[in-house]
Design a protein around this motif. Structure first.
Motif, short mmCIF file in Angstrom:
data_model
loop_
_atom_site.label_atom_id
_atom_site.label_comp_id
_atom_site.label_asym_id
_atom_site.label_seq_id
_atom_site.Cartn_x
_atom_site.Cartn_y
_atom_site.Cartn_z
N ALA A 52 0.79 -1.23 0.00
CA ALA A 52 0.00 0.00 0.00
C ALA A 52 0.82 1.28 0.00
O ALA A 52 0.42 2.28 -0.60
N HIS A 53 1.96 1.28 0.70
CA HIS A 53 2.69 2.54 0.91
C HIS A 53 4.16 2.40 0.52
O HIS A 53 4.72 1.31 0.57
N PRO A 54 4.80 3.57 0.24
CA PRO A 54 6.26 3.56 0.18
C PRO A 54 6.75 3.15 1.58
O PRO A 54 6.28 3.73 2.56
N ASP A 55 7.57 2.19 1.66
CA ASP A 55 8.19 1.60 2.87
C ASP A 55 7.53 0.29 3.31
O ASP A 55 8.03 -0.42 4.16
N ASP A 56 6.38 -0.07 2.70
CA ASP A 56 5.76 -1.37 3.03
C ASP A 56 6.55 -2.52 2.41
O ASP A 56 6.47 -3.66 2.88
N GLU A 57 7.27 -2.21 1.35
CA GLU A 57 7.87 -3.30 0.56
C GLU A 57 9.02 -3.97 1.30
O GLU A 57 9.76 -3.33 2.03
N HIS A 172 -5.43 0.30 4.48
CA HIS A 172 -4.79 0.34 3.15
C HIS A 172 -4.02 -0.95 2.89
O HIS A 172 -3.98 -1.44 1.76
N HIS A 173 -3.39 -1.47 3.96
CA HIS A 173 -2.58 -2.69 3.81
C HIS A 173 -3.46 -3.86 3.36
O HIS A 173 -3.19 -4.51 2.36
N THR A 174 -4.53 -4.11 4.14
CA THR A 174 -5.41 -5.23 3.82
C THR A 174 -6.04 -5.03 2.44
O THR A 174 -6.15 -5.98 1.66
ZN ZN Z 1 2.11 0.89 5.17
#
Ligand code: ZN
Length: 362
Positions: A52-57, A172-174
């Protein structure tokens, strides 16, 4: 006074110019790095990592797939992270999204992945996926996810987040996991977002995984005890002698580009396990190679089979003390690749060859 202003203007123009020139200095590859890029020419497999976000990866896995498996590896971040915090400056909202976009691009330039986004707005914290889906312009986000699948033609999609546990993490993640799960087959359906066709073609990925880890189990202790018989696992702690670095050290450098999040990771060496749970498609029998059973050689594209031998020769004849001797063979390879029949791989491999020739001629 006028003279002073002109002088000041000149100073500003010159210093801005210098800064721009500095920020555009191309990455200079060592002989070992060039060889590693060359090895990629012989691998035709693609993987899409979704969160979902920059840094989730998971940069460890992205770097492993891009640098060890040599796969065309893309991170699809649904948002640009506008809703986060900025630990290093006053920018928030859209301007923070601009910063975090740049940080992701820098992270990918370190770990050799590629980067894509959707039009999903990072509106701040969301309690669950249902709320997120309601607030997002979800039709546009879905269209963008399908477009990303049709653009990167992944053999394998890997979700960072579990689509089944709404409410346990940021909505956002789910939602990122749910959309990826839902759209896995849709990209192959010509009636879905037909406006994307024929510029792009339909595409059916072979496998969908969830990149699980101990923190989805509550504790390392619980994860140790959990039944892992259905999980794929791989040691991503590989060491690259040509680079003098471990994969986890590259991943740490990549992770440390998320400066406005205050991230700075220290590289490690040695075993580093990653776990994947199969959600759709067939489980690779060996449970360690996500591409097992998928043709990732040049024979997967029409008229491509003879190219594999040319890449093998290129690697065999590579001179670490004078990489430029490979230029004629690369030009020949480029010409032969133009005669292959798959526009997707033709474009990717042509770009890789041109980039290598540019490095070699300095
Ligand atoms: Zn995130």
């Amino acid at each position: 006074m006028l003279k002073f202003k002109v002088l000041l203007l000149i100073c500003v123009v010159v210093s801005t110019g210098l800064q721009l020139a500095n920020s555009q200095v191309p990455k200079k590859l060592t002989s070992g790095e060039i060889y590693q890029q060359m090895e990629k020419l012989g691998f035709l497999g693609s993987v899409l990592y979704v969160a979902a976000h920059p840094d989730d990866e998971n940069t460890r896995l992205i770097s492993y797939l891009a640098n060890d498996k040599k796969a065309h590896t893309t991170y699809l971040s649904l948002t640009r992270g506008d809703g986060g915090q900025n630990l290093i400056g006053p920018e928030i909202s859209e301007l923070l999204g601009v910063m975090r976009t740049q940080e992701l691009l820098m992270a990918r330039s370190v770990d050799n992945g590629h980067q894509m986004f959707t039009r999903a707005n990072d509106f701040g914290y969301s309690k669950n996926a249902e709320e997120t889906i309601k607030i997002w312009d979800t039709e546009k986000v879905k269209a963008d996810v399908v477009r990303a699948i049709r653009t990167t033609r992944p053999d394998v999609i890997i979700n960072r987040f579990d689509h089944r546990t709404s409410g346990e993490t940021h909505g956002h993640h789910t939602a990122s996991g749910q959309l990826s799960y839902e759209l896995f087959e849709k990209a192959a359906d010509p009636t879905v977002y037909p406006n994307q066709l024929p510029r792009l073609s339909t595409w059916q990925p072979r496998r969908l995984f969830f990149n699980t880890s101990w923190w989805f189990y509550g504790s390392e202790e619980k994860f140790k005890k959990a039944d892992k018989s259905a999980l794929m696992s791989m040691d991503v702690g590989v060491f690259f002698p040509l680079l003098g670095k471990s994969n986890t050290e590259i991943a740490a450098e990549s992770r440390s580009k998320h400066k406005c999040q205050g991230f700075g990771a220290t590289g490690t060496r040695g075993l580093q396990m990653e776990y994947l749970e199969l959600l759709k498609g067939d489980l690779p029998p060996g449970k360690s190679d996500i591409f097992e059973g998928i043709n990732t050689t040049w024979s997967r594209v029409p008229n491509g089979a003879p190219i594999q031998a040319l890449v093998d020769d290129l690697l065999k004849n590579y001179k670490f003390t004078d990489p430029s001797t490979s230029i004629p063979a690369l030009i020949d390879l480029y010409k032969k690749v133009q005669k292959t029949g798959d526009p997707f791989w033709k474009e990717i491999k042509s770009k890789e060859i041109v980039s290598l020739i540019q490095r070699l001629i300095g």
